[in-house]
Design an enzyme around this catalytic site. Structure first.
Site, PDB file in Angstrom:
ATOM      1  N   LYS A 162      48.106  39.102  52.828  1.00 28.20           N
ATOM      2  CA  LYS A 162      48.292  39.840  51.579  1.00 28.20           C
ATOM      3  C   LYS A 162      49.384  40.888  51.790  1.00 28.20           C
ATOM      4  O   LYS A 162      49.440  41.526  52.856  1.00 28.20           O
ATOM      5  CB  LYS A 162      46.966  40.499  51.174  1.00 28.20           C
ATOM      6  CG  LYS A 162      47.011  41.214  49.831  1.00 28.20           C
ATOM      7  CD  LYS A 162      45.632  41.751  49.429  1.00 28.20           C
ATOM      8  CE  LYS A 162      45.640  42.468  48.087  1.00 28.20           C
ATOM      9  NZ  LYS A 162      44.314  42.971  47.678  1.00 28.20           N
ATOM     10  N   SER A 182      38.264  42.795  44.889  1.00 28.82           N
ATOM     11  CA  SER A 182      39.532  42.066  44.992  1.00 28.82           C
ATOM     12  C   SER A 182      39.585  40.916  45.978  1.00 28.82           C
ATOM     13  O   SER A 182      40.564  40.183  46.004  1.00 28.82           O
ATOM     14  CB  SER A 182      40.662  43.032  45.328  1.00 28.82           C
ATOM     15  OG  SER A 182      41.071  43.680  44.159  1.00 28.82           O
ATOM     16  N   SER A 210      42.590  41.758  42.965  1.00 24.89           N
ATOM     17  CA  SER A 210      44.012  41.873  43.196  1.00 24.89           C
ATOM     18  C   SER A 210      44.563  40.890  44.232  1.00 24.89           C
ATOM     19  O   SER A 210      45.775  40.710  44.300  1.00 24.89           O
ATOM     20  CB  SER A 210      44.348  43.298  43.654  1.00 24.89           C
ATOM     21  OG  SER A 210      43.772  43.578  44.919  1.00 24.89           O
TER      22      SER A 210
HETATM   23  N1  GLN Z   1      39.839  45.112  39.928  1.00 24.87           N
HETATM   24  C1  GLN Z   1      39.501  46.373  40.512  1.00 24.87           C
HETATM   25  C2  GLN Z   1      40.568  47.386  40.194  1.00 24.87           C
HETATM   26  O1  GLN Z   1      41.383  47.098  39.418  1.00 24.87           O
HETATM   27  C3  GLN Z   1      39.308  46.223  42.007  1.00 24.87           C
HETATM   28  C4  GLN Z   1      40.590  46.110  42.739  1.00 24.87           C
HETATM   29  C5  GLN Z   1      40.408  45.968  44.195  1.00 24.87           C
HETATM   30  O2  GLN Z   1      39.330  45.638  44.698  1.00 24.87           O
HETATM   31  N2  GLN Z   1      41.461  46.271  44.916  1.00 24.87           N
HETATM   32  O3  GLN Z   1      40.602  48.463  40.690  1.00 24.87           O
END
Ligand code: GLN
Length: 483
Positions: free
Chosen positions: A76, A175, A151
């Site tokens: 990532k 995410s 994400s």
């Molecule tokens: N979707 C969540 C956010 O927008 C979690 C994102 C994540 O786990 N990095 O913050």
């Protein structure tokens, strides 16, 4: 080869049936062919990957190979990797070539794994659809009109489409698990503190955790053996004895107590998701598990609590991007303050700015007590609910996400709807617990459904066992999109 498990690939490499250079080239060719459609990778660097592959082949020839030596793993783009462009999905870091390796990256390098490239992600890991990336949305390989989740959407799409053998993700509120669910792969967010955050670009430091994403629980266990472990450069890294995460994979599940939180099976979950999750639970009963009804009464507050705490931490973490030290600087400005303002206004996207503003607001004088402190107290209550639940059950199960993958653009104008994608995953981060998602069927529009498995602190080996036994009895995890 592209459908082989990590242990099959390792065996083929050690038996010299294939070289790491050949395997790496196979994946690079697939990326060249499919990435223009999927946009799962921000950076590929065949020269650097193949140089690592040649070194791995030498190590294999010398007989000193480890389990993942020679296997191409995608990273990532939140992980700093020496000599690699590391953008975190943001224009702010569009020109940042990292001078050092994140701990997780150096662990993979030491294991002899190949860095196959950097995967696309929501900007600074803020998002649930991968649409906030400065580098454009990622497409779900099961249906390219739909999102892969976020994400870690680039990683999830890359693993599902067989563009890499496995890949890394990070999970602050879901995410790893949500994109794993939406792309039909497996993903594990470990207990907070198990994988070092050193060199992992910070979003909300008390919640961020790195973890593996792959095609099976067995693959995740092998990845965990590389990723987990103490690192003194992260003050929240836990000093624990090294574990073999594969050790319990083959244990029978007889007598396993599965807790079902009544709050997870209430309104909000799509009927297609409910059907697949219920079928998975029936399979677990066949494997000898027993179902226990539990309650997590404060979990309904997890989304609002998260959207106070995560932006608060983000607003502080992202203050370092000022146009001075590294990253984007506005081309024209009048004085120092103007340079800060313009660099940040031009370098950050809309969702990141929204979080910085919310975070700054909840931390400001007069609001700190009403929002930030209150949210911290509720966070404690949410964690206590889990401690109580784990006196009655061994693992907790439920859906990973309320729906299957939605259409690109469908939730773009409605941040609250987007935030609700993580309604089942966020409480786990607030409590610091391990959580995973495994494929358990297909729902509306033939899109994959994920089953969430939540464990007690440091119970990753048991969760992997629970997932592996399901994957021995079913074949959802080996279905691949036709792309
Ligand atoms: N979707 C969540 C956010 O927008 C979690 C994102 C994540 O786990 N990095 O913050």
């Amino acid at each position: 080869m592209i459908h082989s498990s990590l242990s099959q690939l390792g065996a083929a490499l050690r038996a010299k049936k294939i070289s790491s250079v050949e395997l790496t080239q196979t994946y690079l060719d697939r990326i060249a062919q499919l990435n223009p459609t999927l946009n799962a990778f921000i950076t590929v660097n065949p020269e650097m990957s193949l140089a690592q592959a040649r070194a791995a082949d030498a190590r294999l020839a010398a007989g000193s190979a480890a389990a993942l030596t020679g296997i191409p793993i995608a990273q990532k783009d939140i992980f700093c990797a020496k000599g690699w462009l590391t953008t975190c999905g943001s224009k702010m870091l569009h020109n940042f070539v990292s001078p050092y390796d994140a701990h997780v990256i150096s662990q993979f390098n030491n294991a002899g794994a190949i860095n196959l490239g950097k995967t696309n992600m929501d900007e600074f890991a803020m998002g649930s659809s991968n649409e906030t990336s400065h580098y454009g949305a990622v497409k779900n390989p099961w249906d390219t009109a739909r999102v892969p989740g976020g994400s870690s959407g680039g990683t999830a799409a890359a693993v599902a489409a067989r563009l890499c053998a496995a890949a890394t993700g990070t999970d602050t509120g879901g995410s790893i698990r949500q994109p794993a669910a939406l792309c039909g792969i497996s993903g594990l967010k470990p207990t907070y503190g198990v994988c070092s955050r050193y060199g992992m670009i910070a979003f909300a430091s008390s919640l961020d955790q790195a973890g593996p994403m792959g095609r099976s629980a067995e693959d995740l266990a092998l990845m965990m053996n590389v990723m987990a472990g103490f690192d003194e450069r992260d003050s929240t890294s836990l000093q624990r004895e090294k574990e073999d995460y594969t050790r319990d994979l083959n244990k029978p599940l007889t007598g396993l107590r599965i807790g079902l939180p009544k709050e997870f099976f209430a309104e909000g979950m799509g009927s297609d998701v409910a059907k697949a999750v219920e079928a998975a639970l029936a399979e677990y009963k066949k494997l000898g598990a027993v179902i226990v009804d539990i309650s997590l009464p404060n979990s309904k507050l997890s989304v609002p609590v998260y959207y106070v705490l995560a932006p608060a931490e983000a607003s502080s973490n992202l203050s370092r991007f000022d146009g001075v030290r590294y990253g984007y600087r506005a081309p024209e400005y009048s004085d120092l303050a103007d340079m800060y303002e313009k660099s940040r206004a031009q370098g950050f996207g809309a969702e990141v700015k929204r979080r910085i503003m919310i975070g700054t607001y909840v931390l400001s004088h007069g609001y700190y007590d009403a929002y930030y402190l209150q949210a911290q107290k509720i966070r404690r209550l949410i964690a206590q609910d889990f401690t109580e639940a784990f006196t009655q059950c061994d693992v907790i199960m439920g859906p990973t996400s309320p729906s299957t993958a939605f259409k690109l653009g469908e939730k773009g104008d409605d941040p609250v709807q987007m935030y609700l994608s993580d309604i089942y995953t966020i409480a786990v981060n607030l409590a610091g617990l391990p959580g995973m998602s495994i494929p358990c069927g297909f729902g509306a529009n033939d899109m994959p459904v994920g089953l969430q498995i939540i464990g007690n602190y440091f119970d990753e080996a048991r969760m992997l066992n629970v997932a592996h036994q399901f994957q021995q009895a079913t074949d959802w995890h080996s279905r691949a999109p036709k792309i």
